[in-house]
Design a protein around this motif. Structure first.
Motif, PDB file in Angstrom:
ATOM      1  N   ALA A 214       0.813  -1.215   0.000  1.00  0.00           N
ATOM      2  CA  ALA A 214       0.000   0.000   0.000  1.00  0.00           C
ATOM      3  C   ALA A 214       0.847   1.266   0.000  1.00  0.00           C
ATOM      4  N   LEU A 215       2.132   1.157   0.272  1.00  0.00           N
ATOM      5  CA  LEU A 215       2.993   2.341   0.179  1.00  0.00           C
ATOM      6  C   LEU A 215       2.953   2.943  -1.225  1.00  0.00           C
ATOM      7  N   ALA A 216       2.592   2.131  -2.216  1.00  0.00           N
ATOM      8  CA  ALA A 216       2.435   2.636  -3.581  1.00  0.00           C
ATOM      9  C   ALA A 216       1.279   3.627  -3.676  1.00  0.00           C
ATOM     10  N   LEU A 217       0.364   3.595  -2.702  1.00  0.00           N
ATOM     11  CA  LEU A 217      -0.753   4.538  -2.703  1.00  0.00           C
ATOM     12  C   LEU A 217      -0.309   5.961  -2.360  1.00  0.00           C
ATOM     13  N   VAL A 218       0.826   6.102  -1.688  1.00  0.00           N
ATOM     14  CA  VAL A 218       1.284   7.427  -1.271  1.00  0.00           C
ATOM     15  C   VAL A 218       1.523   8.346  -2.475  1.00  0.00           C
ATOM     16  N   PRO A 219       2.326   7.931  -3.469  1.00  0.00           N
ATOM     17  CA  PRO A 219       2.487   8.830  -4.623  1.00  0.00           C
ATOM     18  C   PRO A 219       1.198   8.994  -5.433  1.00  0.00           C
ATOM     19  N   ILE A 220       0.317   8.005  -5.381  1.00  0.00           N
ATOM     20  CA  ILE A 220      -0.972   8.147  -6.072  1.00  0.00           C
ATOM     21  C   ILE A 220      -1.806   9.220  -5.378  1.00  0.00           C
ATOM     22  N   LEU A 221      -1.780   9.231  -4.041  1.00  0.00           N
ATOM     23  CA  LEU A 221      -2.496  10.282  -3.313  1.00  0.00           C
ATOM     24  C   LEU A 221      -1.908  11.653  -3.641  1.00  0.00           C
ATOM     25  N   VAL A 222      -0.600  11.748  -3.718  1.00  0.00           N
ATOM     26  CA  VAL A 222       0.036  13.019  -4.098  1.00  0.00           C
ATOM     27  C   VAL A 222      -0.491  13.468  -5.451  1.00  0.00           C
ATOM     28  N   TRP A 223      -0.551  12.562  -6.397  1.00  0.00           N
ATOM     29  CA  TRP A 223      -1.032  12.880  -7.741  1.00  0.00           C
ATOM     30  C   TRP A 223      -2.483  13.354  -7.702  1.00  0.00           C
ATOM     31  N   VAL A 224      -3.336  12.641  -6.971  1.00  0.00           N
ATOM     32  CA  VAL A 224      -4.752  13.015  -6.865  1.00  0.00           C
ATOM     33  C   VAL A 224      -4.878  14.407  -6.238  1.00  0.00           C
ATOM     34  N   LEU A 225      -4.160  14.635  -5.156  1.00  0.00           N
ATOM     35  CA  LEU A 225      -4.246  15.933  -4.484  1.00  0.00           C
ATOM     36  C   LEU A 225      -3.787  17.064  -5.397  1.00  0.00           C
ATOM     37  N   GLU A 226      -2.709  16.841  -6.125  1.00  0.00           N
ATOM     38  CA  GLU A 226      -2.230  17.893  -7.040  1.00  0.00           C
ATOM     39  C   GLU A 226      -3.229  18.177  -8.145  1.00  0.00           C
ATOM     40  N   ARG A 227      -3.688  17.135  -8.815  1.00  0.00           N
ATOM     41  CA  ARG A 227      -4.570  17.319  -9.975  1.00  0.00           C
ATOM     42  C   ARG A 227      -5.964  17.778  -9.576  1.00  0.00           C
ATOM     43  N   ARG A 228      -6.494  17.213  -8.514  1.00  0.00           N
ATOM     44  CA  ARG A 228      -7.877  17.464  -8.125  1.00  0.00           C
ATOM     45  C   ARG A 228      -8.047  18.741  -7.306  1.00  0.00           C
ATOM     46  N   PHE A 229      -7.031  19.098  -6.514  1.00  0.00           N
ATOM     47  CA  PHE A 229      -7.197  20.210  -5.578  1.00  0.00           C
ATOM     48  C   PHE A 229      -6.157  21.316  -5.737  1.00  0.00           C
ATOM     49  N   ILE A 230      -4.879  20.967  -5.712  1.00  0.00           N
ATOM     50  CA  ILE A 230      -3.836  21.992  -5.663  1.00  0.00           C
ATOM     51  C   ILE A 230      -3.804  22.855  -6.920  1.00  0.00           C
ATOM     52  N   VAL A 231      -3.783  22.246  -8.081  1.00  0.00           N
ATOM     53  CA  VAL A 231      -3.705  23.032  -9.322  1.00  0.00           C
ATOM     54  C   VAL A 231      -4.919  23.954  -9.472  1.00  0.00           C
ATOM     55  N   PRO A 232      -6.159  23.457  -9.294  1.00  0.00           N
ATOM     56  CA  PRO A 232      -7.294  24.387  -9.377  1.00  0.00           C
ATOM     57  C   PRO A 232      -7.257  25.487  -8.309  1.00  0.00           C
ATOM     58  N   GLU A 233      -6.837  25.138  -7.085  1.00  0.00           N
ATOM     59  CA  GLU A 233      -6.734  26.154  -6.027  1.00  0.00           C
ATOM     60  C   GLU A 233      -5.719  27.225  -6.397  1.00  0.00           C
ATOM     61  N   GLU A 234      -4.564  26.799  -6.874  1.00  0.00           N
ATOM     62  CA  GLU A 234      -3.527  27.767  -7.232  1.00  0.00           C
ATOM     63  C   GLU A 234      -3.972  28.648  -8.393  1.00  0.00           C
ATOM     64  N   ASN A 235      -4.719  28.089  -9.328  1.00  0.00           N
ATOM     65  CA  ASN A 235      -5.241  28.910 -10.430  1.00  0.00           C
ATOM     66  C   ASN A 235      -6.211  29.969  -9.914  1.00  0.00           C
ATOM     67  N   ARG A 236      -7.081  29.589  -8.957  1.00  0.00           N
ATOM     68  CA  ARG A 236      -7.991  30.568  -8.353  1.00  0.00           C
ATOM     69  C   ARG A 236      -7.205  31.637  -7.603  1.00  0.00           C
ATOM     70  N   MET A 237      -6.168  31.220  -6.879  1.00  0.00           N
ATOM     71  CA  MET A 237      -5.356  32.166  -6.115  1.00  0.00           C
ATOM     72  C   MET A 237      -4.630  33.137  -7.047  1.00  0.00           C
ATOM     73  N   ARG A 238      -4.163  32.645  -8.183  1.00  0.00           N
ATOM     74  CA  ARG A 238      -3.487  33.524  -9.156  1.00  0.00           C
ATOM     75  C   ARG A 238      -4.449  34.596  -9.660  1.00  0.00           C
ATOM     76  N   ARG A 239      -5.695  34.197  -9.930  1.00  0.00           N
ATOM     77  CA  ARG A 239      -6.677  35.162 -10.434  1.00  0.00           C
ATOM     78  C   ARG A 239      -7.049  36.200  -9.375  1.00  0.00           C
ATOM     79  N   VAL A 240      -7.176  35.759  -8.129  1.00  0.00           N
ATOM     80  CA  VAL A 240      -7.644  36.654  -7.071  1.00  0.00           C
ATOM     81  C   VAL A 240      -6.523  37.524  -6.503  1.00  0.00           C
ATOM     82  N   PHE A 241      -5.367  36.923  -6.250  1.00  0.00           N
ATOM     83  CA  PHE A 241      -4.302  37.630  -5.537  1.00  0.00           C
ATOM     84  C   PHE A 241      -3.150  38.076  -6.436  1.00  0.00           C
ATOM     85  N   ARG A 242      -3.197  37.735  -7.696  1.00  0.00           N
ATOM     86  CA  ARG A 242      -2.254  38.145  -8.735  1.00  0.00           C
ATOM     87  C   ARG A 242      -0.792  38.258  -8.299  1.00  0.00           C
ATOM     88  N   ALA A 243      -0.273  39.460  -8.156  1.00  0.00           N
ATOM     89  CA  ALA A 243       1.158  39.664  -7.859  1.00  0.00           C
ATOM     90  C   ALA A 243       1.544  39.111  -6.491  1.00  0.00           C
TER      91      ALA A 243
END
Length: 149
Positions: free
Chosen positions: A107-136
């Motif tokens: 199950a240790l193989a699930l750790v990098p899969i969770l990282v991938w899910v978190l990045e694709r599903r949450f982090i990238v969209p959050e950072e895109n929203r933050m870029r639009r709102v907080f810009r510089a």
């Protein structure tokens, strides 16, 4: 269905898979050792502490902790001065710690899969929203503080 698509639900799902692997599909693989248990406890403990520290910062700044919502302020203090995503880092640490605690080697193989899910599903969209709102401000923060560590 939106309540299902939050990081704690993903973490619990991956933890259940890890536990099931440890119970039913071990293939006699083991990392059982006192040092492994110590490391497991440190990972889970660090994950809990990181989460609590991050939640305190969200409360202090009076902004949303919900991943799919746009925050009212850009948090750069506390643990957010070291990691842009301390709660997601905490989720990964907790999963890794549970895999070690349960001796779920496969199950240790699930750790990098969770990282991938978190990045694709949450982090990238959050950072895109933050870029639009907080810009510089977000651009400076992004250059100063790493995504994970």
């Amino acid at each position: 269905m939106k309540w299902f698509d939050v990081p704690p639900v993903w973490l619990v799902g991956f933890a259940v898979l890890a536990w099931l692997q440890s119970q039913y599909v071990s293939f006699d693989l083991s990392l059982a050792h006192p040092v492994t248990l110590l490391l497991a406890g440190l990972f889970v403990g660090a994950g809990i502490v990181l989460t609590l520290l991050a939640v305190m910062e969200f409360r202090r700044h009076k902004t949303t902790i919900i991943p799919h919502e746009t925050p009212d302020s850009l948090i750069q203090s506390g643990v957010f001065g070291r990691s842009r995503n301390p709660i997601y880092l905490a989720d990964v640490l907790i999963l890794a710690g549970l895999c070690l605690w349960w001796d779920a080697v496969l199950a240790l193989a699930l750790v990098p899969i969770l990282v991938w899910v978190l990045e694709r599903r949450f982090i990238v969209p959050e950072e895109n929203r933050m870029r639009r709102v907080f810009r510089a401000d977000f651009a400076r923060y992004e250059q100063k503080v790493r995504r994970w560590l």
